[in-house]
Design an enzyme around this catalytic site. Structure first.
Site, short mmCIF file in Angstrom:
data_model
loop_
_atom_site.label_atom_id
_atom_site.label_comp_id
_atom_site.label_asym_id
_atom_site.label_seq_id
_atom_site.Cartn_x
_atom_site.Cartn_y
_atom_site.Cartn_z
N CYS A 73 28.37 60.77 -0.21
CA CYS A 73 27.80 59.45 -0.63
C CYS A 73 27.39 59.30 -2.10
O CYS A 73 27.56 58.19 -2.72
CB CYS A 73 26.40 59.29 0.34
SG CYS A 73 25.29 60.76 0.02
N HIS A 113 20.74 61.15 0.84
CA HIS A 113 21.84 60.03 0.91
C HIS A 113 21.69 59.07 -0.06
O HIS A 113 20.55 58.90 -0.52
CB HIS A 113 21.64 59.27 2.26
CG HIS A 113 22.60 58.40 2.40
ND1 HIS A 113 23.99 58.84 2.41
CD2 HIS A 113 22.57 56.94 2.69
CE1 HIS A 113 24.59 57.42 2.56
NE2 HIS A 113 23.91 56.30 2.70
N ASP A 117 26.61 50.26 1.26
CA ASP A 117 26.60 51.61 1.33
C ASP A 117 28.10 52.12 1.97
O ASP A 117 28.31 51.94 2.98
CB ASP A 117 25.72 52.05 2.49
CG ASP A 117 25.72 53.71 2.45
OD1 ASP A 117 26.52 54.20 1.72
OD2 ASP A 117 24.61 54.16 3.08
#
Length: 301
Positions: free
Chosen positions: A99, A136, A151
């Site tokens: 991420c 994250h 995202d």
């Protein structure tokens, strides 16, 4: 392939890191991005205006082109977050990542295209309300026609296209559905499972700078309690099917509820990385991964 967003009533080698200026703002090295090379990497030929339509198309192109994977962590290597390293890994070497890497690279591209981007950290829930560290990264993006949560780095259950940044907003793509809720103290991104809404991650809208990302990234890449240390992980979410590889186990989930799990031998693991996830591991890395596979995940069983 479209997103339907309902809007309820308002309510490799480490390089020099990005710099923190004397006023506390982070220089994210955005000017160093080769934008054309990045757009070619994700196969993007669409509009470049800073609109929601362009954001959705860019988001979808990135998630379709670049897999979530932790090969470097599985091989015990560092994961630098400076933009030259991200560009070399994702664009030149056509690799994937996790991420922090995905979303910092995507943020730079969006800013070069005229979007306003806030980089944030979140606590992964994966269906649990146990408070975890901020493992994250995601983005809050201002386009000409609205505010969005973007995202491209959550993996198998992550967004394929962005979701409107409004409480109760819903996004659908292919056979999957997501919802953004406001719990008061936290915002929560959820995915719709056959039996319930499933929490993916929770966050507060706090300002984060590069050192915050570096600390979370260091823990994620090196700490024995990290989800990504001591195991091989690759994930890819598509409009109607999701693939997840953990060590030798490959799971395929379809939007109609069907699920298949198979155990792979070493050569098949390497083949899955290359062909299913699009991760071009070298012969040397493939050999080292196969040497490590018998031990990967052992401590977690």
């Amino acid at each position: 392939m479209t997103v339907q967003a309902t809007r309820p009533p308002a309510r490799p080698e480490p390089q020099a890191p990005a710099r923190v200026r004397h006023d506390g703002e982070t220089d994210w090295q955005v000017a160093e991005l080769d934008l054309e090379a990045y757009l070619d990497r994700i196969g993007y030929r669409g509009p470049r205006e800073a609109t929601g339509v362009a954001l959705a198309a860019l988001h979808r192109a990135h998630t379709e082109a670049i897999a979530f994977e932790n090969v470097e962590v599985a091989l015990g290597r560092p994961v630098p977050l400076d933009l030259p390293s991200l560009q070399r890994k994702f664009v030149r070497d056509r690799r994937g990542g996790y991420c922090f890497e995905h979303n910092l690279l995507f943020a730079a591209a969006l800013e070069r295209l005229g979007f306003q981007v806030e980089r944030h950290l979140a606590r992964v829930r994966r269906g649990s309300t146990v408070v975890r560290y901020r493992a994250h990264a995601f983005l809050r993006v201002t386009a000409q026609d609205g505010l969005w949560l973007a995202d491209v780095g959550f993996g198998d259950e992550g967004l394929i296209e962005p979701i409107a940044f409004e409480p109760g907003a819903v996004a659908r793509c292919g056979g999957w559905t997501w919802r953004l809720t406001d719990e008061g103290e936290h915002w929560v991104l959820q995915a719709l499972h056959p039996d319930r809404w499933f929490d993916l991650y929770a966050f507060r809208l706090e300002r984060h700078v590069l050192p915050d990302f570096e600390v979370s990234n260091h823990f994620t890449a090196t700490h024995p309690r990290s989800t990504f240390v001591g195991r091989l992980i690759a994930m890819r979410g598509r409009p109607r099917v999701r693939h997840t590889l953990v060590d030798r186990e490959l799971t395929t989930r379809r939007c109609d509820g069907r699920e298949e799990r198979i155990e792979l031998h070493d050569d098949a693991v390497v083949r899955a990385l290359r062909e299913l996830f699009g991760v071009p591991v070298s012969a040397e890395d493939a050999h080292e991964l196969c040497q490590r596979l018998p031990a990967l995940g052992t401590a977690r069983r």
